[in-house]
Design an enzyme around this catalytic site. Structure first.
Site, PDB file in Angstrom:
ATOM      1  N   ASP A  90       0.800  -1.226   0.000  1.00  0.00           N
ATOM      2  CA  ASP A  90       0.000   0.000   0.000  1.00  0.00           C
ATOM      3  C   ASP A  90       0.830   1.273   0.000  1.00  0.00           C
ATOM      4  OD1 ASP A  90      -2.636  -0.927  -0.305  1.00  0.00           O
ATOM      5  OD2 ASP A  90      -2.609  -1.697   1.732  1.00  0.00           O
ATOM      6  N   ASP A 152      -7.522  -4.333  -4.482  1.00  0.00           N
ATOM      7  CA  ASP A 152      -7.211  -3.062  -3.805  1.00  0.00           C
ATOM      8  C   ASP A 152      -5.942  -2.425  -4.381  1.00  0.00           C
ATOM      9  OD1 ASP A 152      -8.226  -5.267  -2.348  1.00  0.00           O
ATOM     10  OD2 ASP A 152      -8.086  -4.218  -0.461  1.00  0.00           O
TER      11      ASP A 152
HETATM   12  N1  GLY Z   1      -7.411  -2.261   1.273  1.00  0.00           N
HETATM   13  C1  GLY Z   1      -8.042  -2.841   2.401  1.00  0.00           C
HETATM   14  C2  GLY Z   1      -9.465  -2.476   2.530  1.00  0.00           C
HETATM   15  O1  GLY Z   1     -10.051  -1.889   1.648  1.00  0.00           O
HETATM   16  O2  GLY Z   1     -10.031  -2.801   3.567  1.00  0.00           O
END
Ligand code: GLY
Length: 381
Positions: A90, A152
């Site tokens: 991330d 994601d």
């Molecule tokens: N990227 C993790 C979530 O959206 O919870």
């Protein structure tokens, strides 16, 4: 609606200002008058850090209030330690919304430096056999750990596209575009819904199977995953000019429109067997709204652009009317979000719901400011 957007913006800015002196660490979830902070023992928890910093930079960019700038600079420093970590996929969420956004908001290009380092770190997750960026697992872990992608991750490609533009090295953008191509093949179904997770054999690059972490099952559609995908493909199209990514974003948007409940805010998973007696995810709705406006800006067809804009407006109006904490003593701007239904993290505020609600309001009120803060140059063309 424009009066309502200004009211919603003032309300949101007020909540952010109120939180500044109260926070000792990065906010994550909110059940009441205080935020639950990130879990310091889990590196993966820090994926949310950029959203609080991003809110502060957006607040500064819009108001020019030095109080927001001082706080944004302080919290930007506090994410710096993550720039060389191999423990999270991330880095895009974290470093675009802190260092890149901060540099665009202030003109202080020294802020770009940590974003450059983070982009380089991020490329260590690239698997050239499978043509994917690794989600979660350790880059030197077991084959299972080295073989996962999730939807994601599409939102993290911003940092790589930016890095190519900034450094002139096209490798970052190539990796991002190829990851988007792989994700399209294995994470988007013919009915335009998304799979949350996919497994690969990391040594041969062969695709193995669909999976989920936060959704109901490997065969269901987790709403926030759909939202990350819609926004991520809309931006990927703007960055690459590849029509396939525009068509993909359109398909994802059509699924959202076709499956929206009456108030436009999805349940946590479209396939939950408990609908309508289950939890909503207002954070997914906030990401949809901003992603639809990103898609409208990218659109080559005027009628479709209007369709995406109208849907974004309807979602935002519902969030403001039905999901904002106007009558509640809550620290968050929005309520009724779901982080992780199976873990019982339901019906709360979430920092990313708040961030994307604010981003959406600024897109509606001040599109020219958003164009300055999120320029989408095309490094590959
Ligand atoms: N990227 C993790 C979530 O959206 O919870």
């Amino acid at each position: 609606m424009s009066n309502s957007w200004h009211d919603a913006l003032q309300f949101s800015l007020g909540k952010i200002e109120k939180s500044i002196p109260l926070l000792e660490d990065f906010p994550d979830r909110c059940h009441g008058s205080t935020w639950t902070l990130v879990n310091q023992n889990r590196l993966s928890s820090n994926w949310v850090d950029g959203f609080w910093v991003g809110q502060l930079w957006l607040a500064y960019a819009y108001t020019k209030n030095p109080k927001f700038e001082a706080a944004a600079r302080e919290w930007t420093e506090r994410v710096a330690w993550l720039k060389t970590t191999l423990g999270t996929h991330d880095l895009g969420f974290i470093f675009y919304l802190s260092n890149v956004l901060g540099a665009y908001a202030t003109g202080d290009e020294t802020l770009f430096e940590n974003a450059r380092i983070a982009a380089e770190t991020f490329t260590k997750r690239w698997n050239p056999r499978g043509e994917y960026l690794l989600a979660w697992g350790k880059v030197d872990g077991t084959p299972y750990q080295r073989g996962q992608i999730n939807i994601d991750l599409m939102m993290n490609l911003s940092l790589l596209f930016w890095a190519s533009h900034d450094t002139g090295d096209l490798n970052y953008a190539r990796i991002a575009a190829r990851h988007a191509r792989t994700s399209r093949l294995v994470l988007i179904r013919p009915d335009n819904s998304t799979v949350h997770v996919a497994d690969f054999n990391p040594d041969t690059g062969a695709y193995l199977r669909p999976e989920t972490l936060q959704g109901l099952s490997h065969a269901s559609c987790w709403s926030r995953g759909q939202a990350w995908a819609l926004y991520g493909y809309a931006e990927t199209y703007r960055r690459t000019n590849e029509p396939v990514f525009l068509y993909t974003a359109r398909r994802l948007a059509e699924y959202v429109i076709a499956n929206a409940p009456e108030d436009k805010v999805p349940y946590w998973d479209y396939d939950s067997l408990d609908i309508p007696n289950t939890y909503r995810d207002s954070s997914a709705a906030a990401v949809y709204a901003s992603g639809l406006l990103e898609l409208a800006d990218a659109e080559t067809d005027e009628l479709l652009a209007e369709r995406w804009r109208n849907e974004a407006v309807d979602i935002t109006a519902s969030l403001w009317k039905n999901y904002a904490t106007q009558e509640d003593d809550m620290a968050s701007i929005l309520k009724h979000a779901t982080h992780f239904e199976r873990h019982g993290n339901v019906d709360h505020g979430l920092i990313y719901g708040d961030y994307y609600f604010l981003e959406t309001l600024l897109r509606l009120v001040s599109p020219e400011l958003i164009a300055e803060l999120f320029p989408r140059p095309r490094p590959l063309s």
